[in-house]
Enzyme design. Structure first.
Site, PDB file in Angstrom:
ATOM      1  CG  ASP A  77      -2.175  -1.141   1.363  1.00  0.00           C
ATOM      2  OD1 ASP A  77      -1.737  -2.040   0.377  1.00  0.00           O
ATOM      3  OD2 ASP A  77      -2.675  -1.154   2.175  1.00  0.00           O
ATOM      4  CD  GLU A 315      -8.022  -3.802   2.471  1.00  0.00           C
ATOM      5  OE1 GLU A 315      -8.026  -4.185   3.560  1.00  0.00           O
ATOM      6  OE2 GLU A 315      -8.309  -4.324   1.827  1.00  0.00           O
TER       7      GLU A 315
HETATM    8  C1  FRU Z   1      -4.817  -3.243   1.833  1.00  0.00           C
HETATM    9  C2  FRU Z   1      -4.748  -3.480   3.452  1.00  0.00           C
HETATM   10  C3  FRU Z   1      -4.724  -2.360   3.686  1.00  0.00           C
HETATM   11  C4  FRU Z   1      -4.208  -2.565   4.790  1.00  0.00           C
HETATM   12  C5  FRU Z   1      -2.938  -3.445   4.640  1.00  0.00           C
HETATM   13  C6  FRU Z   1      -2.027  -3.458   5.834  1.00  0.00           C
HETATM   14  O1  FRU Z   1      -3.679  -3.588   1.128  1.00  0.00           O
HETATM   15  O2  FRU Z   1      -5.563  -4.512   3.948  1.00  0.00           O
HETATM   16  O3  FRU Z   1      -6.612  -2.140   4.600  1.00  0.00           O
HETATM   17  O4  FRU Z   1      -3.773  -1.435   6.119  1.00  0.00           O
HETATM   18  O5  FRU Z   1      -3.302  -3.884   3.813  1.00  0.00           O
HETATM   19  O6  FRU Z   1      -1.070  -4.760   5.521  1.00  0.00           O
END
Ligand code: FRU
Length: 448
Positions: A77, A315
């Site tokens: 992310d 998300e």
């Molecule tokens: C999406 C996610 C986010 C979270 C992160 C944790 O890729 O699930 O929602 O912040 O990955 O690694």
């Protein structure tokens, strides 16, 4: 005073009709209480329209043609340093991005357990230099940090919002998620970018159990829990500041049943079967409003959108404004759709003429970008910039029909070989009213 016609319309309707739902064939809303804004629903009817086509299918990613962000770290992310209006910022000639990272020897499926925020900087916005850990003084909250957003103010202060997951020094990994903030200064030279003077990290949001599910409520029978991924947004129409976040609808599984307005129109409901287990899917896009100018106090408001009985994880929500319209985006995994529904790993979006208004799905179903059917886990975590450029990262490629659970059971070597852990080629989407189209593929990590 500015009148909000949408809200007036809804509270009037609630008063007159005296029922809990207002339905249109495309999208529905749930009125919370007389006088409050309605929450838009992503209905089963709308989600049943999800289909990959030429306008929404991402081009195939060839991992071998791409460059790692760093030989030492897996990157997933990612969010740019933005200005208050949400445009990627340029600070003394540098563009800066933040990303969740772990050392490359971590098994990709385990990366969430030790994630830390690192930053990269670039003069041309193409090749990225690793700057290091953003919080290198050990003061970040949580046993690990998950996704966030950051902006630089006119006075040069950086405001960082992130998810503090678990508790520092916990002996057993926990999944508590709280939203934290800190401010700091940025220092640039001809060749480097560093941060200093981070203020005390402060928790600004935890679920209230009223609009947003607490972990205790979730533990009583739900499948997953989320209260994370803050996104800062200053509304150009009102000048107010908000944090959007990923959450779940409050209450316990036992208290919930699928409501007509979550399923769809009368005609649809006549033939559509909603499996009992669908009620366990309670994804929501939350919003909180800043109550001070320092952005250290926020008040939770009813969610902007819920996907009850449709999807359990909405998300990294973000919102952009184009013309008179708000475009609300989120991403979800294929495995997070409720039984009886199918959707690809993808970017989904909704539009409304008011921030708190009735959100209509983009493209009829909500799907904006989906991974291609023969490389279903190739990319994830798409983030839409105000100009329609979308960044994302390379997830698992060429997995020969394996599901994400099956990939997770594979050897560490298999997972490492197939996981990208780098920025994907950016995509440009066009947005016209409630329609979008993938127009071009760009280089990795390009925001323009
Ligand atoms: C999406 C996610 C986010 C979270 C992160 C944790 O890729 O699930 O929602 O912040 O990955 O690694």
């Amino acid at each position: 005073m500015k009148w909000n016609f949408d809200k007036i319309g809804k509270s009037l309707a609630a008063a007159v009709i005296g029922i809990t739902a207002i339905l249109t064939p495309a999208i529905s809303s749930t009125v919370l209480a007389q006088g409050t804004a309605a929450v838009s629903n992503w209905t089963r009817e709308v989600a049943s329209q999800i289909k990959l086509n030429d306008s929404n299918t991402a081009p195939i990613i060839n991992k071998e043609d791409l460059e790692k962000m760093s030989p030492d770290y897996l990157v997933w992310d990612t969010w740019p340093l933005q200005d208050r209006q949400g445009h990627p910022a340029v600070v003394n000639g540098y563009k800066i991005i933040f990303a969740l990272t772990v050392p490359r020897d971590v098994i990709p499926g385990k990366r969430h357990d030790t994630a830390e925020i690192r930053y990269f900087y670039s003069k041309d916005g193409k090749g990225w230099e690793l700057g290091g850990l953003v919080f290198n003084d050990g003061k970040a909250l949580g046993s690990r940090q998950w996704a966030g957003s950051a902006f630089i103010d006119k006075d040069g202060k950086i405001h960082m919002f992130y998810t503090a997951t678990g508790r520092k020094n916990e002996t057993r990994l926990t999944y508590e998620q709280r939203i934290a903030t800190t401010t700091g200064d940025i220092v640039t030279t001809n060749t480097t970018v560093t941060f200093k003077n981070w203020s005390d990290h402060k928790i600004i949001l935890e679920p209230d159990g009223k609009y947003y599910q607490t972990q205790e409520q979730s533990n009583l029978g739900d499948l997953s829990y989320s209260f994370r991924d803050p996104y800062f947004f200053e509304d150009p129409k009102s000048g107010e500041q908000y944090i959007l976040f990923e959450a779940n609808t409050s209450g316990t599984a036992a208290e919930r049943t699928c409501q007509p307005e979550q399923i769809g129109s009368i005609e649809f409901r006549q033939t559509h079967d909603t499996p009992e287990k669908a009620k366990l899917y309670n994804g929501s896009i939350g919003i909180a409003k800043a109550s001070n100018g320092n952005l250290t106090e926020f008040k939770e408001l009813p969610p902007l959108l819920e996907a009850n009985c449709v999807n359990e994880e909405l998300e990294r929500p973000n919102v952009i404004v184009k013309g008179n319209n708000y475009y609300l985006f989120t991403k979800t995994h294929t495995g997070k759709f409720a039984p009886g529904l199918k959707g690809p790993e993808g970017l989904y979006g909704f539009t409304s003429s008011s921030l708190f208004g009735s959100y209509k799905p983009l493209n009829g179903s909500g799907l904006v970008i989906g991974n291609p059917g023969d490389n279903p886990y190739q990319g994830y975590s798409w983030l839409v910039m105000p100009n329609g450029t979308v960044i994302s990262y390379v997830e698992y490629v060429d997995v020969e029909g394996k599901s994400i659970d099956e990939i997770g059971q594979e050897s560490p070597e298999y997972q490492k070989e197939h996981f990208g852990g780098m920025l994907a080629p950016s995509l440009k989407i066009s947005i016209t009213q409630d329609r979008t189209d993938i127009v071009t593929e760009k280089k990795q990590g390009v925001f323009k």
